[in-house]
Design a protein around this motif. Sequence first.
Motif, PDB file in Angstrom:
ATOM      1  N   ILE A   9       0.846  -1.200   0.000  1.00 38.76           N
ATOM      2  CA  ILE A   9       0.000   0.000   0.000  1.00 38.76           C
ATOM      3  C   ILE A   9       0.886   1.257   0.000  1.00 38.76           C
ATOM      4  O   ILE A   9       0.638   2.196  -0.747  1.00 38.76           O
ATOM      5  CB  ILE A   9      -0.969  -0.010   1.203  1.00 38.76           C
ATOM      6  N   GLY A  10       1.913   1.244   0.829  1.00 38.93           N
ATOM      7  CA  GLY A  10       2.843   2.372   0.874  1.00 38.93           C
ATOM      8  C   GLY A  10       3.535   2.595  -0.460  1.00 38.93           C
ATOM      9  O   GLY A  10       3.708   3.729  -0.910  1.00 38.93           O
ATOM     10  N   LEU A  11       3.932   1.518  -1.105  1.00 36.89           N
ATOM     11  CA  LEU A  11       4.587   1.596  -2.408  1.00 36.89           C
ATOM     12  C   LEU A  11       3.650   2.181  -3.460  1.00 36.89           C
ATOM     13  O   LEU A  11       4.054   3.037  -4.256  1.00 36.89           O
ATOM     14  CB  LEU A  11       5.064   0.198  -2.822  1.00 36.89           C
ATOM     15  N   ILE A  12       2.424   1.749  -3.451  1.00 33.74           N
ATOM     16  CA  ILE A  12       1.427   2.268  -4.397  1.00 33.74           C
ATOM     17  C   ILE A  12       1.204   3.765  -4.165  1.00 33.74           C
ATOM     18  O   ILE A  12       1.192   4.552  -5.117  1.00 33.74           O
ATOM     19  CB  ILE A  12       0.106   1.477  -4.281  1.00 33.74           C
ATOM     20  N   ILE A  13       1.077   4.164  -2.916  1.00 32.40           N
ATOM     21  CA  ILE A  13       0.896   5.584  -2.596  1.00 32.40           C
ATOM     22  C   ILE A  13       2.106   6.394  -3.048  1.00 32.40           C
ATOM     23  O   ILE A  13       1.964   7.473  -3.615  1.00 32.40           O
ATOM     24  CB  ILE A  13       0.622   5.774  -1.080  1.00 32.40           C
ATOM     25  N   PHE A  14       3.295   5.873  -2.825  1.00 31.29           N
ATOM     26  CA  PHE A  14       4.524   6.547  -3.250  1.00 31.29           C
ATOM     27  C   PHE A  14       4.512   6.804  -4.754  1.00 31.29           C
ATOM     28  O   PHE A  14       4.803   7.901  -5.209  1.00 31.29           O
ATOM     29  CB  PHE A  14       5.748   5.708  -2.858  1.00 31.29           C
ATOM     30  N   PHE A  15       4.167   5.789  -5.549  1.00 36.00           N
ATOM     31  CA  PHE A  15       4.161   5.944  -7.003  1.00 36.00           C
ATOM     32  C   PHE A  15       3.082   6.910  -7.477  1.00 36.00           C
ATOM     33  O   PHE A  15       3.288   7.656  -8.427  1.00 36.00           O
ATOM     34  CB  PHE A  15       4.033   4.593  -7.711  1.00 36.00           C
ATOM     35  N   ILE A  16       1.942   6.929  -6.803  1.00 33.17           N
ATOM     36  CA  ILE A  16       0.883   7.880  -7.158  1.00 33.17           C
ATOM     37  C   ILE A  16       1.345   9.312  -6.888  1.00 33.17           C
ATOM     38  O   ILE A  16       1.178  10.200  -7.724  1.00 33.17           O
ATOM     39  CB  ILE A  16      -0.422   7.553  -6.401  1.00 33.17           C
ATOM     40  N   ILE A  17       1.950   9.527  -5.742  1.00 32.12           N
ATOM     41  CA  ILE A  17       2.452  10.861  -5.398  1.00 32.12           C
ATOM     42  C   ILE A  17       3.543  11.291  -6.373  1.00 32.12           C
ATOM     43  O   ILE A  17       3.574  12.442  -6.819  1.00 32.12           O
ATOM     44  CB  ILE A  17       2.952  10.897  -3.932  1.00 32.12           C
ATOM     45  N   GLN A  18       4.434  10.382  -6.729  1.00 28.43           N
ATOM     46  CA  GLN A  18       5.514  10.687  -7.674  1.00 28.43           C
ATOM     47  C   GLN A  18       4.984  11.211  -9.001  1.00 28.43           C
ATOM     48  O   GLN A  18       5.590  12.068  -9.619  1.00 28.43           O
ATOM     49  CB  GLN A  18       6.370   9.441  -7.935  1.00 28.43           C
ATOM     50  N   ARG A  19       3.870  10.664  -9.461  1.00 28.67           N
ATOM     51  CA  ARG A  19       3.295  11.077 -10.754  1.00 28.67           C
ATOM     52  C   ARG A  19       2.864  12.536 -10.746  1.00 28.67           C
ATOM     53  O   ARG A  19       2.868  13.199 -11.770  1.00 28.67           O
ATOM     54  CB  ARG A  19       2.103  10.206 -11.127  1.00 28.67           C
ATOM     55  N   PHE A  20       2.467  13.039  -9.581  1.00 31.34           N
ATOM     56  CA  PHE A  20       1.934  14.390  -9.508  1.00 31.34           C
ATOM     57  C   PHE A  20       2.941  15.436  -9.036  1.00 31.34           C
ATOM     58  O   PHE A  20       2.662  16.626  -9.122  1.00 31.34           O
ATOM     59  CB  PHE A  20       0.688  14.418  -8.613  1.00 31.34           C
ATOM     60  N   LEU A  21       4.095  15.006  -8.575  1.00 32.40           N
ATOM     61  CA  LEU A  21       5.123  15.962  -8.174  1.00 32.40           C
ATOM     62  C   LEU A  21       5.834  16.511  -9.410  1.00 32.40           C
ATOM     63  O   LEU A  21       6.019  15.793 -10.392  1.00 32.40           O
ATOM     64  CB  LEU A  21       6.144  15.280  -7.257  1.00 32.40           C
ATOM     65  N   PRO A  22       6.235  17.786  -9.364  1.00 36.80           N
ATOM     66  CA  PRO A  22       6.986  18.327 -10.499  1.00 36.80           C
ATOM     67  C   PRO A  22       8.303  17.574 -10.670  1.00 36.80           C
ATOM     68  O   PRO A  22       8.913  17.120  -9.709  1.00 36.80           O
ATOM     69  CB  PRO A  22       7.259  19.778 -10.103  1.00 36.80           C
TER      70      PRO A  22
END
Length: 119
Positions: A9-22
């Motif tokens: 779950i943490g890994l999935i959240i990390f990748f989702i956040i990465q997509r939206f960071l500049p």
Amino acid sequence: MEYINYFLIGLIIFFIIQRFLPTKGVKQITTAGLKNELQDKNKQYIDVRTPAEYKANNIRGFKNIPLHQLAAKTNQLSKEKEVVVVCQCGMRSSKASKLLKKQGFKHVTNVKGGMNAWS
């Protein structure tokens, strides 16, 4: 077993956040800031929207290179000059900025809010 679930779950959240960071090393500019820079002939201005979107409304000086064609057309751009990228809302230009940085472009600027913010 429970730790594995938390990890996934943490890994999935990390990748989702990465997509939206500049993207690191990509300058962000507002449309108001862009208006002050449009006269700079040492910059390359790229609109990554579709040809139909570009034809309907564009900013003078921007060249249309749709996002899906950008990787194949980076040879038309100078890696030494700053590239300013715009799209409709900022998502495609963010992807284009990331692609340009990976291709070795040193100075990349993304227009926040894209054409939706342009007035």
